[in-house]
Design a protein around this motif. Sequence first.
Motif, PDB file in Angstrom:
ATOM      1  N   ALA A 316       6.103  12.258 -26.042  1.00 40.41           N
ATOM      2  CA  ALA A 316       6.598  12.526 -27.279  1.00 40.41           C
ATOM      3  C   ALA A 316       7.784  13.480 -27.050  1.00 40.41           C
ATOM      4  CB  ALA A 316       5.490  13.319 -28.144  1.00 40.41           C
ATOM      5  N   PRO A 317       8.635  13.589 -27.903  1.00 41.07           N
ATOM      6  CA  PRO A 317       9.746  14.570 -28.145  1.00 41.07           C
ATOM      7  C   PRO A 317       9.259  15.905 -27.960  1.00 41.07           C
ATOM      8  CG  PRO A 317      10.264  12.863 -29.538  1.00 41.07           C
ATOM      9  CD  PRO A 317       8.847  12.409 -29.276  1.00 41.07           C
ATOM     10  N   PHE A 318       9.760  16.896 -27.216  1.00 39.60           N
ATOM     11  CA  PHE A 318       9.434  18.124 -27.156  1.00 39.60           C
ATOM     12  C   PHE A 318      10.457  19.027 -27.314  1.00 39.60           C
ATOM     13  CE2 PHE A 318       7.907  22.044 -25.076  1.00 39.60           C
ATOM     14  CZ  PHE A 318       6.600  22.232 -25.619  1.00 39.60           C
ATOM     15  N   VAL A 319      10.085  20.208 -27.917  1.00 39.04           N
ATOM     16  CA  VAL A 319      11.182  21.086 -28.092  1.00 39.04           C
ATOM     17  C   VAL A 319      10.920  22.377 -26.970  1.00 39.04           C
ATOM     18  CG1 VAL A 319      11.959  23.127 -29.510  1.00 39.04           C
ATOM     19  CG2 VAL A 319      11.484  21.124 -30.692  1.00 39.04           C
ATOM     20  N   LEU A 320      11.906  22.571 -26.329  1.00 35.06           N
ATOM     21  CA  LEU A 320      11.778  23.634 -25.203  1.00 35.06           C
ATOM     22  C   LEU A 320      12.755  24.828 -25.582  1.00 35.06           C
ATOM     23  CD1 LEU A 320      10.542  23.888 -22.274  1.00 35.06           C
ATOM     24  CD2 LEU A 320      12.715  22.915 -21.357  1.00 35.06           C
ATOM     25  N   GLU A 321      12.092  25.891 -25.510  1.00 27.57           N
ATOM     26  CA  GLU A 321      12.849  27.118 -26.001  1.00 27.57           C
ATOM     27  C   GLU A 321      12.876  28.129 -24.834  1.00 27.57           C
ATOM     28  OE1 GLU A 321      12.094  28.036 -29.900  1.00 27.57           O
ATOM     29  OE2 GLU A 321      10.205  27.339 -29.970  1.00 27.57           O
ATOM     30  N   HIS A 322      14.362  28.670 -25.080  1.00 25.59           N
ATOM     31  CA  HIS A 322      14.448  29.839 -23.976  1.00 25.59           C
ATOM     32  C   HIS A 322      13.301  30.695 -23.719  1.00 25.59           C
ATOM     33  CE1 HIS A 322      17.291  32.582 -22.142  1.00 25.59           C
ATOM     34  NE2 HIS A 322      16.722  33.838 -22.760  1.00 25.59           N
ATOM     35  N   GLY A 323      13.386  31.077 -22.557  1.00 20.50           N
ATOM     36  CA  GLY A 323      12.109  31.953 -22.273  1.00 20.50           C
ATOM     37  C   GLY A 323      10.609  31.435 -22.077  1.00 20.50           C
ATOM     38  N   GLN A 324      10.757  30.062 -22.341  1.00 18.47           N
ATOM     39  CA  GLN A 324       9.406  29.518 -22.193  1.00 18.47           C
ATOM     40  C   GLN A 324       9.002  29.297 -20.764  1.00 18.47           C
ATOM     41  OE1 GLN A 324       8.890  26.091 -24.650  1.00 18.47           O
ATOM     42  NE2 GLN A 324       6.998  25.395 -23.606  1.00 18.47           N
ATOM     43  N   VAL A 325       7.695  29.889 -20.603  1.00 15.60           N
ATOM     44  CA  VAL A 325       7.277  29.717 -18.986  1.00 15.60           C
ATOM     45  C   VAL A 325       6.887  28.316 -18.797  1.00 15.60           C
ATOM     46  CG1 VAL A 325       5.383  30.708 -17.490  1.00 15.60           C
ATOM     47  CG2 VAL A 325       6.238  32.198 -19.276  1.00 15.60           C
ATOM     48  N   VAL A 326       7.522  27.704 -17.723  1.00 14.26           N
ATOM     49  CA  VAL A 326       7.297  26.352 -17.443  1.00 14.26           C
ATOM     50  C   VAL A 326       6.726  26.102 -16.021  1.00 14.26           C
ATOM     51  CG1 VAL A 326       9.298  25.592 -19.042  1.00 14.26           C
ATOM     52  CG2 VAL A 326       9.710  26.327 -16.716  1.00 14.26           C
ATOM     53  N   GLY A 327       6.451  27.044 -15.068  1.00 11.83           N
ATOM     54  CA  GLY A 327       6.036  26.906 -13.953  1.00 11.83           C
ATOM     55  C   GLY A 327       5.577  28.265 -13.132  1.00 11.83           C
ATOM     56  N   ARG A 328       5.304  28.140 -12.090  1.00 13.10           N
ATOM     57  CA  ARG A 328       4.861  29.398 -11.122  1.00 13.10           C
ATOM     58  C   ARG A 328       5.191  29.226  -9.728  1.00 13.10           C
ATOM     59  NH1 ARG A 328      -0.606  28.461  -9.646  1.00 13.10           N
ATOM     60  NH2 ARG A 328      -1.363  26.242 -10.523  1.00 13.10           N
ATOM     61  N   LEU A 329       5.227  30.339  -9.011  1.00 10.91           N
ATOM     62  CA  LEU A 329       5.378  30.535  -7.653  1.00 10.91           C
ATOM     63  C   LEU A 329       4.128  30.981  -7.157  1.00 10.91           C
ATOM     64  CD1 LEU A 329       9.287  31.725  -6.967  1.00 10.91           C
ATOM     65  CD2 LEU A 329       8.177  29.340  -6.395  1.00 10.91           C
ATOM     66  N   VAL A 330       3.536  30.217  -6.094  1.00 10.12           N
ATOM     67  CA  VAL A 330       2.360  30.778  -5.437  1.00 10.12           C
ATOM     68  C   VAL A 330       2.829  31.035  -4.117  1.00 10.12           C
ATOM     69  CG1 VAL A 330       0.165  30.112  -4.485  1.00 10.12           C
ATOM     70  CG2 VAL A 330       0.960  29.134  -6.561  1.00 10.12           C
ATOM     71  N   TYR A 331       2.450  32.519  -3.707  1.00 15.97           N
ATOM     72  CA  TYR A 331       3.128  33.059  -2.397  1.00 15.97           C
ATOM     73  C   TYR A 331       2.282  33.020  -1.458  1.00 15.97           C
ATOM     74  CZ  TYR A 331       7.313  35.067  -4.569  1.00 15.97           C
ATOM     75  OH  TYR A 331       8.375  35.089  -5.325  1.00 15.97           O
ATOM     76  N   GLU A 332       2.414  32.957  -0.095  1.00 20.17           N
ATOM     77  CA  GLU A 332       1.630  32.853   0.997  1.00 20.17           C
ATOM     78  C   GLU A 332       2.140  33.918   2.127  1.00 20.17           C
ATOM     79  OE1 GLU A 332      -0.743  28.963   2.045  1.00 20.17           O
ATOM     80  OE2 GLU A 332       1.352  28.269   1.212  1.00 20.17           O
ATOM     81  N   ARG A 333       1.210  34.226   2.903  1.00 20.84           N
ATOM     82  CA  ARG A 333       1.918  35.135   4.074  1.00 20.84           C
ATOM     83  C   ARG A 333       2.009  34.014   5.108  1.00 20.84           C
ATOM     84  NH1 ARG A 333      -2.658  37.506   2.391  1.00 20.84           N
ATOM     85  NH2 ARG A 333      -2.459  39.749   1.618  1.00 20.84           N
ATOM     86  N   MET A 334       3.247  34.709   5.734  1.00 20.83           N
ATOM     87  CA  MET A 334       3.528  33.824   7.013  1.00 20.83           C
ATOM     88  C   MET A 334       2.719  34.271   8.044  1.00 20.83           C
ATOM     89  SD  MET A 334       6.034  31.723   6.477  1.00 20.83           S
ATOM     90  CE  MET A 334       6.724  31.139   7.977  1.00 20.83           C
TER      91      MET A 334
END
Length: 364
Positions: A316-334
């Motif tokens: 379906a069409p979707f309204v995406l708005e400024h500042g909407q959280v859309v993803g995440r970064l998962v950090y790992e140690r080297m």
Amino acid sequence: MSVETGETGVLADDALRGMIATGRIAAEPAVEEIQIQPASLDLRLGPVAYRVRASFLAGKGRTVAERLAEFEMHRVDLSQGAVLEKGCVYVVPLAERLALPKGLTAVANAKSSTGRLDLLTRTITDGGEEFDRIPEGYHGPLYAEICPRSFSVLVRPGMRLNQIRFRRGQALLTDGELRDLHAAESLVSGTAVISEGLGFSVDLKPASDNLVGYRAKPHTGVVDLDLIGHYAPHDFWEEVRTTEGRIILDPGAFYILVSREAVTIPPDYAAEMAPYLAMVGEFRVHYAGFFDPGFGWAEAGGAGSRGVLEVRCHEAPFVLEHGQVVGRLVYERMAARPARLYGTGIASNYQGQGLKLSKHFRAA
């Protein structure tokens, strides 16, 4: 130090060289230095592609070769270059094969330029029951499943569309550890949204101009993946502009947008982009996963680097708005600090980036 007995974490470039030297990573032709990234190894296409009826996994106790016999439609010789057609599924044996010891696993992902072309590329293995995941002790070949979704592409043997990262044990940072690291290193500009990783949002109110992204055109020519800075963006992309801080995503369309936040990956860490939540809307950030140590790191020339978002809308069409959280970064140690960081002395195309198409297009 052997790969079997080293520190927990993601293996760095020197450890990858050790795996190549001992035959844990083997290839025909031999692995080239240019394939070795700070925390990953680029994988190369072999000389033939198999057009198949559908995407598949080998499954427990089965080989990819056995399944190809079931699903193959025809073979494509890549030796002189060949076009992989939009909307079709291909399986390409890769030049590299693995002999992983116990305790060492691997995960693969599309390279950034591959994702920005909406070129779905996943790794499959003998006995595999998941895409892009290689279990400890795996001995065998690697294959790339390739499905061009927006543009047909011209490929040749040796092209590097995906990459592989090796890890010993589990070294994911908890939210508490991520907060401590952010306090020490400022991982993201602005307020850090930390919940099962570091959240990032979409920028639909740029500081200058009203260009917020690009949408892939439905009917275009072929992209030759060897041609860098060659194509005019307007031949393949429509500009997406707004003065309202929001856009409406069209079902089935593919967009290139950019994160509002600048992101930093300190030298002793690696990160992977992951989807946020399916419940946030009728779209998915189609991600090209790996962020190497040094991405966005000021001392490696990366101050202000933002994450490029590859977005596909669903039913379906979707309204995406400024500042909407859309993803995440998962950090790992080297497991160890890389000898070279992203953007420092290597061909890093996206250090210091903002809104940016793949390297194949001329600057807009």
